[in-house]
Design an enzyme around this catalytic site. Structure first.
Site, short mmCIF file in Angstrom:
data_model
loop_
_atom_site.label_atom_id
_atom_site.label_comp_id
_atom_site.label_asym_id
_atom_site.label_seq_id
_atom_site.Cartn_x
_atom_site.Cartn_y
_atom_site.Cartn_z
N HIS A 326 -0.20 -16.28 -2.81
CA HIS A 326 0.92 -17.00 -3.43
C HIS A 326 2.17 -17.03 -2.57
O HIS A 326 3.03 -17.88 -2.76
CB HIS A 326 1.24 -16.39 -4.80
CG HIS A 326 0.25 -16.76 -5.84
ND1 HIS A 326 -0.93 -16.09 -6.00
CD2 HIS A 326 0.25 -17.75 -6.77
CE1 HIS A 326 -1.61 -16.65 -6.99
NE2 HIS A 326 -0.91 -17.66 -7.47
N GLY A 327 2.30 -16.08 -1.67
CA GLY A 327 3.49 -16.12 -0.83
C GLY A 327 3.62 -14.92 0.07
O GLY A 327 3.06 -13.86 -0.20
#
Lengths: 475, 343
Positions: A326-327
């Site tokens: 996700h990041g």
């Protein structure tokens, strides 16, 4: 190009018209049109990054082609490594380079070693996490001999870049989407009608729910040190629905748009906040990614084979990597890890598959026991979302600690309009929980149906505050 | 397919109709050309666009050669007050924009230069942060720059107005007001009740309702706005340094164009009500680029900022303040010996 933009409102009917009225006689022409439209759709954001999309597609096309041709295990493995290293290399450089460099510098500094490495000003190409995963699934499935490769280059490029799901999913598998690219699509009135309904419902979730919550979320999270507990709870609650409205809204628009072109994409969200335990939540939230990680990471690690400890290890690793996907921030890793921990009690008691059906299937209301399970599961995800939204781990811990202060029972000062809208969403989705999406109301009389369509569309128009980007674009 | 198309069109018909009203009524006055952009004022329009269009319409006829650049704070400087300090045949124009930025001023000066139009005289009205902060195009339909100035996309420019028309049921409030000419409470913040006037030649802007209200009863005017005129900190606060390389490049460009054109220019850092002192480092840079004799800093605690009666609101000082400033900056003591203009 954003789905909630004026340019998309012009782009979609134009492509629809050309697709069904100009290129409808020839499959290659139709695919070519979709390909050009998809590259235009992507290039509208930044045309320079089309090269990455093209490189990833070309390498996977040829890797796939030769994987099918050769039976030699070493050559097959090398081809798979070529595909994986290209995609993971692109992803690693554009998404994680600075994170690794910064983390290394910090780690070495804490050990008293100064590194003269510096971060680069790298722009994250929109959707890179989605299309690289989609193309990797193609080569992995070929390697596992689950599917056959395609020789149709245009169809393959269309499969990778299909604009409705290119930048934020659902992450399609070749087994589902590629055959649809290879066969002639016939206009289906029912499918198209349903697609339109799903687009409207997706816009409602994005514009009315997510964007309305977003303002309050930004305000509360950026002032969390001075906010009272009741506001912090509301902030976390709003974020839970912001991200749900944002991402499931995007998926609805994507699925609906694909239906207009005769494609069926996989369901990506199945009312996750009505889940009775965390395992059910993960079967209902971002289904295309959860199943991707299950099939290509969890299974590759050994899945449930090799004893309980290995099983626990595999679950934790899978969830943590999923968080990292996700990041490039420790907050996402913590979020993934926490979800892995949530999963363990179910796994250890072998109850991870106890809730597979629709909650209160033959009843109007859930039982008290079910309600308790739903609320508890929601609260667990709510706490985890704080890590997801916070600036850093320290901020998340400070936020969670402040949730339980003496100001918990004071009236919140935050705006309550998003709360009323969320209640409306929850009630509608509860009533429609047996359907694929809430606006699937074909069983209602014509007049009621059209009143509903107009009511939802008017709310979308009224709450529209310009083209606000989708959260999942950054992943 | 036909049933689908007919039903889709039927569903979209009301939305098409609403969109059509945008083009028919042109609420933001960007679609058609107007001689006076403020004649039937009820909606806040994009002043950057209106000013640029006005300039383009009149430039051949008026031969403008003197310009005031800045935000709505330039309303303190009227061209009729400025003219006595200029050459007899000077033709002034207030080239202002809502929330004007350094980018906006730089674009306008470059634009005039590209048209080979002369800038004999100029006043650049700046302030503590808002003007110098932004070095790119502004966002939002009120602030986005005319594509002629910004070289930005026309699509982006026009679409920002379509978004604004649709957002928050603006079109409902607008059409209601358009047809019934009655202001209702739900229109607050969307329909502008204030009476304003703009000179269609010089682009001077007047806040008539503020002036009338203030003239009628000054005490009442300020007592109604007690909250707006908040108590300022006793100890002077200084703004953070804001001029960085992008700002410096733009300021250098402006100085270079002014130098090429032989412009008589003054840079006024306006007397903001907040009494925040302009950053000393930034001021030095401005002195260096434009000459100390041309840069006038009115920020901080001084004879203007001390009295709230010098302000319409906490953001806008009044024309009598502008007159005082003009008198001071064009006084003999401040004149550069090389300055040669008619008296």
């Amino acid at each position: 190009m954003l789905f909630n933009s004026l340019e998309f409102a012009l782009f979609l009917p134009l492509v629809f018209f050309l697709y069904w009225f100009v290129t409808n006689k020839n499959l290659t022409a139709q695919n070519f049109l979709l390909l050009v439209a998809s590259y235009f759709f992507y290039g509208w954001w930044d045309w320079r990054f089309l090269s990455l999309l093209f490189i990833s597609s070309v390498i996977d096309y040829f890797a796939g082609y030769f994987l099918d041709k050769t039976g030699h295990p070493v050559k097959r493995l090398l081809l798979l490594i070529l595909s994986l290293s290209t995609n993971l290399g692109l992803l690693g450089f554009f998404k994680y380079y600075n994170f690794f460099v910064d983390s290394l510098v910090t780690a070495m500094a804490s050990a008293g070693v100064t590194l003269n490495t510096r971060s680069l000003n790298v722009i994250l190409p929109v959707g890179i996490s989605f299309y690289t995963f989609q193309t990797m699934s193609y080569t992995i499935d070929l390697y596992r001999k689950k599917i056959a490769s395609t020789k149709d280059f245009i169809a393959f490029l269309t499969f990778v870049s299909f604009f409705p799901q290119l930048v934020a999913g659902p992450i399609e598998r070749a087994a589902n989407l590629l055959p649809q690219c290879l066969r002639k699509r016939v206009f289906d009135y029912g499918k198209a009608k349903d697609g339109m309904r799903q687009i409207i419902w997706g816009l409602f979730k994005k514009i009315v729910i997510a964007d309305t919550c977003a303002g309050q979320v930004d305000l509360i999270f950026s002032n969390s040190t001075t906010m009272q507990s009741s506001d912090l709870w509301l902030g976390a609650f709003y974020f839970a629905f912001q991200i749900y409205g944002d991402f499931s809204g995007y998926s609805d628009i994507a699925i609906g748009t694909a239906r207009l072109f005769g494609f069926e994409l996989m369901r990506n969200f199945a009312l996750p906040y009505f889940s009775r335990d965390i395992a059910e939540f993960w079967r209902r939230w971002h289904i295309s990614l959860s199943t991707w990680f299950k099939d290509y990471v969890y299974i590759s690690l050994g899945g449930s084979y090799g004893g309980k400890w290995k099983w626990i290890r595999n679950i934790i690793i899978t969830f943590t990597i999923s968080g990292f996907w996700h990041g490039a921030n420790w907050t996402f890793i913590a979020w993934g890890f926490l979800n892995g921990l949530y999963y363990l009690p179910l796994l250890l008691s072998n109850r991870q598959k106890q809730h597979t059906g629709i909650v209160a299937e033959n009843r109007f209301f859930p039982s008290l026991h079910e309600l308790f399970q739903i609320v508890l599961t929601f609260l667990m995800t709510l706490i985890a979302w704080i890590f997801f939204r916070a600036e850093n781990i320290r901020h998340a811990i400070q936020y969670i600690t402040a949730l339980f202060s003496r100001t918990l029972f004071q009236l919140p000062s935050a705006d309550l309009i998003p709360l009323y809208l969320v209640i409306f969403l929850v009630v509608v989705e509860w009533l429609q929980r047996k359907k694929q999406f809430a606006l699937q109301i074909h069983d209602l009389p014509f007049t009621v149906r059209w009143i509903c369509y107009y009511a939802v569309a008017l709310m979308v128009l009224g709450f529209y505050g310009g083209e606000k980007t989708f959260i999942y674009f950054q992943f | 397919m036909n049933t689908f198309l007919v039903k889709t069109l039927l569903f979209l018909l009301p939305f098409f109709s609403v969109t059509a009203t945008f083009f028919i009524f042109d609420p933001f006055k960007i679609w058609y050309a107007y001689d006076d952009y403020f004649s039937d004022y009820s909606i806040i329009i994009n002043r950057d666009y209106a000013g640029t269009e006005l300039y383009m319409q009149n430039r051949k006829k008026m031969h403008y050669d003197s310009f005031i650049f800045g935000s709505s704070r330039t309303l303190a400087f009227n061209t009729k007050d400025w003219k006595p300090y200029l050459q007899n045949n000077a033709s002034p124009f207030v080239f202002w924009a809502s929330g004007e930025t350094l980018f906006g001023m730089w674009s306008k000066i470059k634009f005039l230069h590209s048209l080979n139009d002369t800038i004999k005289n100029s006043i650049l009205v700046m302030d503590n942060g808002a003007t110098l902060n932004r070095t790119g195009n502004s966002k939002g339909h009120i602030f986005i720059k005319h594509p002629l100035l910004s070289n930005g996309s026309r699509y982006e420019f026009y679409s920002s107005f379509v978004y604004a028309y649709m957002a928050d049921f603006f079109f409902v409030r607008y059409l209601d007001y358009c047809f019934f000419k009655r202001y209702r409470p739900y229109m607050k913040g969307f329909i502008d009740e204030r009476i304003v006037k703009s000179d269609p030649v010089t682009n001077d802007f007047y806040r008539i309702s503020n002036q009338v209200e203030r003239n009628r009863n000054m005490k009442d005017y300020y007592s109604k706005r007690e909250k707006m005129f908040y108590a300022r900190p006793q100890n002077p606060v200084t703004s953070k340094a804001i001029i960085r390389p992008p700002q410096l490049t733009m300021l250098k460009d402006i100085a270079e164009i002014f130098g090429k054109m032989g412009t008589q220019y003054k840079i006024v850092i306006g007397p903001m009500y907040d009494q925040k002192k302009f950053n000393a480092g930034d001021l030095e840079i401005l002195y260096e680029l434009f000459g100390k004799q041309n840069v006038f800093d009115y920020t901080g605690i001084n004879f203007i900022t001390e009295s709230r009666e010098n302000y319409y609101d906490d953001n806008h000082y009044m024309p009598h303040v502008g007159q005082k400033i003009l008198k001071e900056i064009y006084s003999r003591e401040n004149l550069n010996p090389d300055d040669k203009y008619d008296e």
